[in-house]
Design a protein around this motif. Structure first.
Motif, mmCIF file in Angstrom:
data_model
loop_
_atom_site.group_PDB
_atom_site.id
_atom_site.type_symbol
_atom_site.label_atom_id
_atom_site.label_comp_id
_atom_site.label_asym_id
_atom_site.label_seq_id
_atom_site.Cartn_x
_atom_site.Cartn_y
_atom_site.Cartn_z
ATOM 1 N N SER A 86 0.828 -1.197 0.000
ATOM 2 C CA SER A 86 0.000 0.000 0.000
ATOM 3 C C SER A 86 0.871 1.259 0.000
ATOM 4 O O SER A 86 0.478 2.288 -0.543
ATOM 5 C CB SER A 86 -0.945 0.008 1.199
ATOM 6 O OG SER A 86 -0.222 0.158 2.403
ATOM 7 N N MET A 87 2.047 1.204 0.583
ATOM 8 C CA MET A 87 2.969 2.331 0.557
ATOM 9 C C MET A 87 3.499 2.560 -0.856
ATOM 10 O O MET A 87 3.702 3.698 -1.267
ATOM 11 C CB MET A 87 4.140 2.094 1.510
ATOM 12 C CG MET A 87 3.758 2.013 2.966
ATOM 13 S SD MET A 87 3.336 3.603 3.639
ATOM 14 C CE MET A 87 4.960 4.294 3.800
ATOM 15 N N ASP A 88 3.699 1.491 -1.631
ATOM 16 C CA ASP A 88 4.194 1.613 -2.997
ATOM 17 C C ASP A 88 3.145 2.232 -3.912
ATOM 18 O O ASP A 88 3.463 2.999 -4.814
ATOM 19 C CB ASP A 88 4.601 0.244 -3.553
ATOM 20 C CG ASP A 88 5.863 -0.298 -2.916
ATOM 21 O OD1 ASP A 88 6.644 0.523 -2.364
ATOM 22 O OD2 ASP A 88 6.088 -1.520 -2.964
ATOM 23 N N HIS A 89 1.878 1.891 -3.700
ATOM 24 C CA HIS A 89 0.802 2.405 -4.544
ATOM 25 C C HIS A 89 0.437 3.845 -4.201
ATOM 26 O O HIS A 89 -0.120 4.558 -5.014
ATOM 27 C CB HIS A 89 -0.435 1.529 -4.439
ATOM 28 C CG HIS A 89 -0.232 0.160 -5.010
ATOM 29 N ND1 HIS A 89 0.072 -0.060 -6.327
ATOM 30 C CD2 HIS A 89 -0.273 -1.063 -4.425
ATOM 31 C CE1 HIS A 89 0.206 -1.342 -6.536
ATOM 32 N NE2 HIS A 89 0.002 -2.001 -5.394
ATOM 33 N N ALA A 90 0.750 4.289 -3.013
ATOM 34 C CA ALA A 90 0.377 5.646 -2.582
ATOM 35 C C ALA A 90 1.329 6.674 -3.058
ATOM 36 O O ALA A 90 1.925 6.920 -3.920
ATOM 37 C CB ALA A 90 0.352 5.730 -1.080
#
Length: 62
Positions: A58-62
């Protein structure tokens, strides 16, 4: 992180072997607890790894 887990695993195996050889009476009462708790420990570890990987995804997509 992987090296630390391998080191801990090797240490636990070594301590177990030493206890089996020199003090088997100590392991006599503990081994059933260990066998019984292996399943929940593995399940808990899988859940933690999954939640951590989802957090990083989720950190990569944000």
């Amino acid at each position: 992180m992987r090296h630390a887990l391998i080191l801990i695993l090797v240490a636990l195996i070594t301590i177990s072997i030493i206890l089996v050889i020199y003090r088997p009476d100590l392991l006599e009462d503990i081994w059933l607890w260990l066998v019984g708790l292996i399943g929940p420990i593995i399940g808990f570890t899988k859940a933690i790894v999954k939640s951590i990987s989802n957090f990083f995804k989720s950190m990569d997509h944000a």
